[in-house]
Design an enzyme around this catalytic site. Sequence first.
Site, PDB file in Angstrom:
ATOM      1  N   GLY A 644       2.311  65.264  59.974  1.00 33.50           N
ATOM      2  CA  GLY A 644       3.378  64.626  59.214  1.00 33.50           C
ATOM      3  C   GLY A 644       4.736  65.091  59.676  1.00 33.50           C
ATOM      4  O   GLY A 644       4.874  66.045  60.434  1.00 33.50           O
ATOM      5  N   GLY A 646       9.229  64.861  58.397  1.00 35.73           N
ATOM      6  CA  GLY A 646      10.235  64.422  57.443  1.00 35.73           C
ATOM      7  C   GLY A 646      11.589  64.918  57.852  1.00 35.73           C
ATOM      8  O   GLY A 646      11.823  65.262  59.016  1.00 35.73           O
ATOM      9  N   GLY A 647      12.529  64.959  56.878  1.00 37.87           N
ATOM     10  CA  GLY A 647      13.880  65.374  57.191  1.00 37.87           C
ATOM     11  C   GLY A 647      13.952  66.809  57.676  1.00 37.87           C
ATOM     12  O   GLY A 647      14.862  67.186  58.416  1.00 37.87           O
ATOM     13  N   GLY A 649      11.531  68.478  59.459  1.00 33.66           N
ATOM     14  CA  GLY A 649      10.937  68.619  60.778  1.00 33.66           C
ATOM     15  C   GLY A 649       9.487  68.175  60.735  1.00 33.66           C
ATOM     16  O   GLY A 649       9.094  67.387  59.872  1.00 33.66           O
ATOM     17  N   LYS A 650       8.681  68.711  61.641  1.00 36.32           N
ATOM     18  CA  LYS A 650       7.281  68.326  61.707  1.00 36.32           C
ATOM     19  C   LYS A 650       6.414  69.314  60.938  1.00 36.32           C
ATOM     20  O   LYS A 650       6.775  70.469  60.724  1.00 36.32           O
ATOM     21  CB  LYS A 650       6.813  68.246  63.161  1.00 36.32           C
ATOM     22  CG  LYS A 650       7.371  67.029  63.912  1.00 36.32           C
ATOM     23  CD  LYS A 650       6.676  66.853  65.255  1.00 36.32           C
ATOM     24  CE  LYS A 650       7.142  65.556  65.907  1.00 36.32           C
ATOM     25  NZ  LYS A 650       6.417  65.299  67.186  1.00 36.32           N
ATOM     26  N   VAL A 651       5.223  68.830  60.558  1.00 35.03           N
ATOM     27  CA  VAL A 651       4.257  69.644  59.834  1.00 35.03           C
ATOM     28  C   VAL A 651       2.963  69.668  60.638  1.00 35.03           C
ATOM     29  O   VAL A 651       2.477  68.624  61.095  1.00 35.03           O
ATOM     30  CB  VAL A 651       3.984  69.101  58.422  1.00 35.03           C
ATOM     31  CG1 VAL A 651       3.053  70.035  57.656  1.00 35.03           C
ATOM     32  CG2 VAL A 651       5.294  68.920  57.659  1.00 35.03           C
ATOM     33  N   LYS A 665       5.291  74.039  58.253  1.00 35.75           N
ATOM     34  CA  LYS A 665       6.442  73.146  58.307  1.00 35.75           C
ATOM     35  C   LYS A 665       7.496  73.774  59.217  1.00 35.75           C
ATOM     36  O   LYS A 665       8.058  74.823  58.905  1.00 35.75           O
ATOM     37  CB  LYS A 665       7.004  72.891  56.905  1.00 35.75           C
ATOM     38  CG  LYS A 665       8.126  71.867  56.890  1.00 35.75           C
ATOM     39  CD  LYS A 665       8.318  71.191  55.542  1.00 35.75           C
ATOM     40  CE  LYS A 665       8.775  72.094  54.433  1.00 35.75           C
ATOM     41  NZ  LYS A 665       9.176  71.329  53.229  1.00 35.75           N
ATOM     42  N   ASP A 761      14.295  67.757  42.305  1.00 36.30           N
ATOM     43  CA  ASP A 761      13.889  66.674  43.198  1.00 36.30           C
ATOM     44  C   ASP A 761      12.465  66.218  42.867  1.00 36.30           C
ATOM     45  O   ASP A 761      11.617  66.072  43.754  1.00 36.30           O
ATOM     46  CB  ASP A 761      13.981  67.123  44.658  1.00 36.30           C
ATOM     47  CG  ASP A 761      14.125  65.941  45.621  1.00 36.30           C
ATOM     48  OD1 ASP A 761      14.470  64.839  45.149  1.00 36.30           O
ATOM     49  OD2 ASP A 761      13.882  66.119  46.821  1.00 36.30           O
TER      50      ASP A 761
END
Length: 956
Positions: A644, A646-647, A649-651, A665, A761
């Site tokens: 995965g 997202g904002g 970085g990569k996981v 992460k 959030d």
Amino acid sequence: MELSPWLILFSVLVQASVILADTNTQDTSGLTGIAASWNTKPSNWVGNDPCGDKWVGIICTQDRVTSIRLSSFGLSGSLSGDIQSLSELQYLDLSYNKELGGSLPSSIGSLSNLQNLILVGCSFTGEIPTEIGQLSNLIFLSLNSNRFTGRIPPSLGGLSKLYWFDLADNKLTGGLPVYDGINLGLDNLTNTKHFHFGVNQLSGTIPSQIFSSHMKLIHLLIDNNNFSGRIPSTLGLLNVLEVLRFDNNYQLSGPVPSNINNLTKLAEFHLENNQLSGPLPDLTGMNSLSFVDMSNNSFNASDDPSWLTALPSLTSLYLENLDIGGQLPQALFSLPAIQTLRLRGNRFNGTLNIGSDFSTQLQKIDLQDNQITAITVGGSQYSKKLILSGNPICNQGSTEQYCKTTGQSNPTGPSYITSKNCAGLPPTCLSSQLLSPSCTCAVPYKGTLFFRAPSFSDLTNGSYYIQLEKGMKAKFLGYSIPVDSISVENPYVDSNNNLQMNLGVFPSNKILFGERDISEIGFILSNQTYKPPPIFGPYYFIGQQYPFASEALVISKSKANKLPLIVGVAAGGAVLVAILLILVVVIGRRKKKTNRTEERSQSFASLDMKSTSTSVPQLRGARIFTFAELKKITNNFSEANDIGNGGFGKVYRGTLPTGQLVAVKRSQEGSLQGNLEFRTEIELLSRVHHKNVVSLVGFCLDQGEQMLVYEYIPNGTLKESLTGKSGVRLDWKRRLRVILGAAKGIAYLHELAEPPIVHRDIKSSNVLLDERLNAKVADFGLSKLLGEERGQVTTQVKGTMGYLDPEYYMTQQLTEKSDVYSFGVLLLEVITAKKPLERGRYIVREVHAAMDRSKDLYGLHELLDPLLGASPSSLGGLEHYVDLALRCVEEAGADRPSMGEAVSELERITRMAGGVTESASESMSYASRTPRHPYGGDSASEYSGAGLPSSRVEPK
């Protein structure tokens, strides 16, 4: 050592000032101790003479404190054991202070003169002290709308003078205690007229010995609990009973006692939503009955019960899904007071003959899903709401209005709002003010009225509310309270079958009420001094904190005449002592703050991109990894292990040498998550441990890398399940259990973490699903510690559009209620599977616009996720769920429930839906998939349809 003459003089002066005080020193000491346990207190609680200085909310008889009335004062903290010092206290009212809680001190049982103990709408927790049973003079005990747990103490059966007994809306468990040969029980309370125990978790059978012909009980409310077994026949002995609510226990079974019609004074009768069986009760002779609801039980099939037309006072008859047959008698529609007939889901057949002489008050006839084949001409003249869909008369392609599921259209807007009496153009009020019914701008005292058993169902009849407004105003004026007018808005029936409405009390000839005004108004409502018109039945009130006008502290003339020089010198000495104390406190706090700053600095001194792992301190069990270790366990961050992004970085998926699966992460250059968010997540996740909060395994700050290592969560995010991306499918019961788990995780952050944490959030992509589909709250990069402030923090607004609390956005004041708003949006997302904000469509606004409480599933069929199925039988408790969601997204944070309250309500809804409240793993289904990983979060592009540059909002 020889004392200084000045010190001797000062000591003498201080002692003289105490001697001159009008208040007993023991009471002064007690009140001082109580005030010290609160974070806020009334403005003039200063000095050492509560009676002489007329402290707000304090009433004295000679030199003894006999009454404390401080409702809606925004008190926070706990109730100190110093309360025992007030040995002459007769009235204690601390209602409507939501932040006042903790355990109730057992020392309260020593107040032998106490007559009224009123703690409505606070946050008291723990068990109800058994010592309250020692208060032999207690007349009024109102502990409703708190968070009390445990059993009802049998010792309360010793309160022989008790008139009003209200424990409703808590988390009480166990049964109703009765005399067992050793301990007293509630059967001893023969003089008590009110048993209000609804909306708890009480269980077991209702003991037969609890009722007797000697009891003076007029209100028996045990609704919305978990009682099971039969209703005892001794119920028929309560020959003065006026209101009976056994509804929503779901497990009450067996026949209704045949002597039920001995209750000839009964006006409101609620048995709905249980498993009662046997013959449909014969209510002949119960001529006072106005409201009857026996829907959704398992009574034997019945044809044309003769008592239907024999109740002259009847306004509302609800007999849904009871297998009643035969032809409806025309006389039923001509009952003089009848307003609503809800008879859907039966076998009524033949011709519907409403006649031409039907009651002018009849507003609604709901006969959906029966066997009616025709309607007479007289019936067709009926112009109010008539619903016949699901009958043979409508199964032949009929286009008649009554064949539509909604019947006649509903009026738009609230069912009632107090009218404004403006002769010309109304004035423009400031944002903090409202326009009163008499057309003046002022700040009203606001709150919510809950009527537990009104005798009417026509909520549009304005004459009822006008009576309410006039009567309440007259009561306030009778106590010389400067009230200009009363407003009532938006009456509706809530998920607990209470008639709920907003109340506003406007001041006369001024913009703001003073503290003493609110003390009196609150007490009149909490103490039941105000009695509404009989048609409204029993009620309770939950007031809001009031923004008081500042009051000048006035010294009484009698005090001013007592040794002016001594008083002046003493006052100066007191000021000097106060200044010294302030300096000590300030220095202490600065030192404490410095220590904390140093600790924080040490903890994160080496948390920068260039530091090595060996220089980073250990944080509460979070392991420190080297870059080489994480490179090895992720197979050199290979694409095969990429799960995965997202904002941030990569996981990557990794496997520790112990065999534990983890998710790594890894930050990338230009990441949306900066150093501060990285540090925040480490600090917060290393201090919290809960099964519904994702666990942080460790972190890495090595070779210029920022990486977080979490427990591996295999089933993606809740968002991916709702959108079908993960392949995990959740039915209604599973969704309830997932959202309940998320609620428990958030409640833990708010109520058990020390200090409390606001997530900031909450959204579907931050709720993860483990291998058993247990929910885990994740992503703490924006979270905020409330710290010592606890109530609110002024901070830069951060969060995700669509979920963001508008009150927080406008004021920048962050509280736990900001998370509650986001959670309310999440609740709506779970049932609609729609993005909260997309192409200008906002899910909260859409639900409000589409909702119709008179329809099945509130008329939200078109908004619901088609995968859920949209039948009432498959979505048990949905209406209660929607009510909770809309409470969570109230505009004002003060009107929203706490997360603890949300958890309690979701547990109840889950039981209603036939589910359990622990694991969501049963009956889950998987499609073939390559799941995206939950740690990636939302990318900025996911919200591009709303025209937003990013999913997170960080205004300058």
